[in-house]
Motif scaffolding. Sequence first.
Motif, mmCIF file in Angstrom:
data_model
loop_
_atom_site.group_PDB
_atom_site.id
_atom_site.type_symbol
_atom_site.label_atom_id
_atom_site.label_comp_id
_atom_site.label_asym_id
_atom_site.label_seq_id
_atom_site.Cartn_x
_atom_site.Cartn_y
_atom_site.Cartn_z
ATOM 1 N N SER A 110 17.797 13.415 -11.655
ATOM 2 C CA SER A 110 17.025 14.240 -12.373
ATOM 3 C C SER A 110 17.777 15.150 -13.440
ATOM 4 C CB SER A 110 16.563 15.412 -11.134
ATOM 5 O OG SER A 110 17.585 16.044 -10.899
ATOM 6 N N HIS A 111 18.737 14.874 -13.775
ATOM 7 C CA HIS A 111 19.531 15.220 -15.020
ATOM 8 C C HIS A 111 18.948 15.002 -16.338
ATOM 9 C CE1 HIS A 111 22.863 16.814 -17.517
ATOM 10 N NE2 HIS A 111 22.720 15.725 -18.398
ATOM 11 N N MET A 112 18.314 15.986 -17.093
ATOM 12 C CA MET A 112 17.733 15.862 -18.424
ATOM 13 C C MET A 112 18.487 15.587 -19.693
ATOM 14 S SD MET A 112 14.882 18.543 -19.706
ATOM 15 C CE MET A 112 14.136 18.991 -18.288
ATOM 16 N N LEU A 113 18.173 14.451 -20.328
ATOM 17 C CA LEU A 113 19.171 14.077 -21.400
ATOM 18 C C LEU A 113 18.793 14.652 -22.647
ATOM 19 C CD1 LEU A 113 18.996 10.299 -19.993
ATOM 20 C CD2 LEU A 113 21.059 11.554 -20.097
ATOM 21 N N SER A 116 23.950 17.483 -23.606
ATOM 22 C CA SER A 116 23.428 17.857 -22.246
ATOM 23 C C SER A 116 24.602 18.140 -21.223
ATOM 24 C CB SER A 116 22.181 16.675 -21.888
ATOM 25 O OG SER A 116 22.842 15.577 -21.096
ATOM 26 N N SER A 150 12.993 13.767 -21.275
ATOM 27 C CA SER A 150 13.163 12.591 -20.471
ATOM 28 C C SER A 150 14.687 12.776 -19.563
ATOM 29 C CB SER A 150 13.535 11.324 -20.976
ATOM 30 O OG SER A 150 12.293 10.895 -21.606
ATOM 31 N N THR A 151 14.777 12.347 -18.314
ATOM 32 C CA THR A 151 15.603 12.417 -17.333
ATOM 33 C C THR A 151 16.516 11.036 -17.244
ATOM 34 O OG1 THR A 151 14.471 11.574 -15.561
ATOM 35 C CG2 THR A 151 14.627 14.132 -16.035
ATOM 36 N N VAL A 152 17.476 11.023 -16.520
ATOM 37 C CA VAL A 152 18.310 9.987 -16.139
ATOM 38 C C VAL A 152 17.531 9.005 -15.471
ATOM 39 C CG1 VAL A 152 20.241 8.977 -14.696
ATOM 40 C CG2 VAL A 152 20.520 11.143 -16.080
ATOM 41 N N GLU A 153 16.481 9.386 -14.703
ATOM 42 C CA GLU A 153 15.511 8.649 -13.994
ATOM 43 C C GLU A 153 14.620 7.771 -15.144
ATOM 44 O OE1 GLU A 153 13.152 10.267 -10.964
ATOM 45 O OE2 GLU A 153 11.955 8.459 -10.786
ATOM 46 N N HIS A 154 14.156 8.491 -16.050
ATOM 47 C CA HIS A 154 13.620 7.858 -17.336
ATOM 48 C C HIS A 154 14.240 6.730 -17.934
ATOM 49 C CE1 HIS A 154 11.043 11.543 -17.042
ATOM 50 N NE2 HIS A 154 10.109 10.583 -16.816
ATOM 51 N N CYS A 155 15.602 6.914 -18.079
ATOM 52 C CA CYS A 155 16.535 6.219 -18.747
ATOM 53 C C CYS A 155 16.732 4.900 -18.081
ATOM 54 C CB CYS A 155 17.840 7.000 -19.129
ATOM 55 S SG CYS A 155 18.922 5.807 -19.911
#
Length: 367
Positions: A353-356, A342, A316-321
């Motif tokens: 888009s950063h992946m957590l 991360s 999951s990415t920052v967007e999902h968060c």
Amino acid sequence: MGILERISDIEAEMARTQKNKATEYHLGLLKGKLARLRAELMENQTKSSGGKGEGFDVMKSGDARVALIGFPSVGKSTLLSLITKTTSETGAYEFTTLTCIPGVIEYKGANIQLLDLPGIIEGAAQGKGRGKQVIAVARTADCVVMQLEAHKADYQIPKLTLELEAVGIRLNQGPPDIYFKQKKGGGLAFNSTVKLTKVTQKLVQMVLADYKIFNAEVLFRGDYSIDQFIDVVVGNRIYMSCLYVFNKIDQISLEEVDRVARTPNSVVISCKDKLNLDYLKDCIWDKLQMIRVFTKKPGDKPDLRDEEGIILRGGSTVEHCCHAVHRTLKADFKYALVWGTSAKHSPQRVGLSHMLQHDDVIQIVKK
Ligand SMILES: Nc1nc2c(ncn2[C@@H]2O[C@H](COP(=O)(O)OP(=O)(O)OP(=O)(O)O)[C@@H](O)[C@H]2O)c(=O)[nH]1
Ligand SMILES: [K+]
Ligand SMILES: [Mg+2]
């Protein structure tokens, strides 16, 4: 002749046919026919009423869903009653459980829905016992726990795997990387990027012809089998992760425990002696590839209590968060600060888009 009879005819013919070079094409064709008939059977089932069955319509809830699949009396209900707050009736006789009983595993702040189901037996895929309903529920899960009696596992694993395969469920494998596209003309264009040891162009062509497909583009990007190719042609397959849980290890020797514990994707437990149950929860968490992150406000310390975590899927990415925090948050997003594994340095300023990663702390800065 009904579909079921045709299926058993083909299965009988396959069993009669010796496997060798000379029968390779014949067997390949039979496999293709079998897959088509099974697809037809599944189709009819979903169309006709009563396919689902009373007591099997359980609402999805929580962060993920896990289905308990196993032969009768392997201890599924005992396990559910131990690791969730729900009590499911148990008994020393087969088919104690007749419907779907949901419970919740609370772990690392996540709520994982665990479904106790009736035991399934050989022929379940064809509707024996409550097999069809059980398998229909399994298809809706994020992960299957195949529960086994440790001393019968060598027999139970292949049998259950076959039942699930018969309805298009593939365990612990991804979809084959085969490009397949039907065309209007031009015959069969067959290519591969690696050396193929399990199929030939002729076999692929024969199977396709049996499906009345004469024009197609096929590209194998791996050394796959004819079964895997048929999966791609038929489509509608479900690729699911599976954890093998060997229960009742109190009944086998230490040497045996050691042997089964080395099976990939497995956990050994004893519900009777409450052995390894926390480790089992950990393995389920890993199988579901879940991560937990914590949000914090500027100037505040993060609240690291379990219930404050946000549960996300691995990758999951920052967007999902953002989406998990609030539907509209993304629209106001400027950037985020991330602490944890991360982050290249702490904190790292990142975009959507950063992946957590698990246990990251994130501070979202709005426009
Ligand atoms: N020795 C031993 N017995 C166990 C263990 N776990 C469960 N049992 C027993 O196994 C029997 C069946 O347990 P259940 O939980 O009803 O099994 P189930 O898989 O839900 O059975 P069905 O609902 O009938 O499919 C019961 O008598 C349990 O007490 C274990 O770890 N060791
Ligand atoms: K039972
Ligand atoms: Mg039960």
